[in-house]
Design an enzyme around this catalytic site. Structure first.
Site, PDB file in Angstrom:
ATOM      1  N   ASP A 215       7.544  46.515  31.286  1.00 29.42           N
ATOM      2  CA  ASP A 215       7.560  47.897  31.924  1.00 29.42           C
ATOM      3  C   ASP A 215       6.781  48.836  31.025  1.00 29.42           C
ATOM      4  O   ASP A 215       6.836  49.938  31.363  1.00 29.42           O
ATOM      5  CB  ASP A 215       9.109  48.446  32.188  1.00 29.42           C
ATOM      6  CG  ASP A 215       9.910  47.762  33.202  1.00 29.42           C
ATOM      7  OD1 ASP A 215       9.251  47.201  34.126  1.00 29.42           O
ATOM      8  OD2 ASP A 215      11.078  47.761  33.059  1.00 29.42           O
TER       9      ASP A 215
ATOM     10  N   LYS B  84      12.717  55.500  34.836  1.00 31.89           N
ATOM     11  CA  LYS B  84      12.017  55.088  36.010  1.00 31.89           C
ATOM     12  C   LYS B  84      13.173  54.584  37.109  1.00 31.89           C
ATOM     13  O   LYS B  84      14.160  53.720  36.491  1.00 31.89           O
ATOM     14  CB  LYS B  84      10.890  54.261  35.895  1.00 31.89           C
ATOM     15  CG  LYS B  84      11.253  52.608  35.089  1.00 31.89           C
ATOM     16  CD  LYS B  84      11.903  51.776  36.444  1.00 31.89           C
ATOM     17  CE  LYS B  84      12.280  50.375  35.579  1.00 31.89           C
ATOM     18  NZ  LYS B  84      12.867  49.414  36.391  1.00 31.89           N
TER      19      LYS B  84
END
Length: 280
Positions: free
Chosen positions: A133, A8
């Site tokens: 995350d 990401k």
């Protein structure tokens, strides 16, 4: 079972407060990119065995994929074991959620193998015990992430935009970056609403010009080379450049594949871990 664990980037990262337990309260827009590790996971009789193509990656309890497998097995009383092979392509200690996405991939794979009835929400809640995350990495795509990472709101897809990703030859400790951050000295915060509107309109130009990561206040100060990378990518035609997460990876958006390719070619000569990819 073979599963892809996607990296990401942060289109924005804001720190809006601090909890009494010391955790920072975040508001950030996350975006999956087409750069991934490959996770091969198989059932065994017992135990957790981790192996990896990169020797510097720990294969014991320190590995987040190990933690994910162990947590899943304990939570759902799984008596069997797993063999996990990680083919690593995502740079380590880079701000790209390499460890977190591996953990999320293991949780998803083990759900499919053992308990397909478990919802994404339950897997995300489990993942929060491993890292901030991980809940986002379970679902991926384009999302607004708030709190300490537990609140994930899916946004319109911002797929198919070209970016060049540059990871210099050093890592950064997320813990140390947050420890060094003085919230009271943050002068400019991301305009999250403007960025969300840009995503909804699929307006790369506005988004790229308004991306903001408050952790740059720490990491770019400590590593001046990152400022140089951002400046060079902008000079080569990038519409905007930003540090991802706590760094040190810098990524830049390009509206033109030719410009992106020229930037990639130049950066690759200086930085081995340089990639040209797309949002997905």
């Amino acid at each position: 079972m073979l599963i892809k664990a996607y990296a990401k980037v942060n289109l924005s990262l804001d720190v809006v407060g601090k909890r009494e337990d010391g955790y920072h309260i975040l508001e950030m827009i996350m975006q999956t990119i087409d750069l991934y590790d490959l996770i091969n996971i198989k059932k065994t009789n017992k135990g957790i065995n981790i192996s990896c193509n990169k020797q510097y990656v720990p294969t014991d309890e320190r590995n987040l994929a190990y933690k994910a497998a162990e947590l899943f097995m304990k939570t759902y009383n799984i008596c069997e074991g797993v063999d996990i092979y990680i083919k690593k392509y995502i740079p380590v200690a880079a701000g790209l959620a390499g460890g977190s996405t591996d953990a999320a991939a293991v949780l998803r794979a083990m759900r499919n193998m053992y308990r397909p009835d478990i919802s994404d929400e339950k897997i995300m809640k489990l993942g929060l015990n491993i890292g901030a995350d991980v809940p986002y990495c379970v679902v991926g795509g384009t999302a607004l992430c708030e709190g300490i990472g537990e609140k994930v709101t899916k946004l319109n897809s911002f797929k198919n935009h070209i970016l060049v990703v540059v990871k210099p030859a050093f890592g950064v400790s997320t813990k140390e970056v947050y420890k060094s951050l003085d919230i009271n000295k943050i002068k400019r915060h991301p305009d999250t609403n403007l960025l969300i509107s840009s995503i909804e309109a699929n307006n790369l130009n506005t988004l790229a010009r308004n991306m903001k990561n408050v952790l740059e206040n720490v990491t770019l100060y400590k590593h001046v080379v990152l400022k140089d990378i951002k400046k060079e990518m902008i000079n080569m035609g990038a519409q905007g450049a930003l540090m991802s997460g706590s760094g040190p990876t810098i990524f830049a958006f390009f509206s033109d594949m030719l410009k992106a390719q020229l930037c990639y070619d130049k950066m690759k000569k200086k930085y081995r871990e340089t990639f040209i990819t797309r949002t997905i």
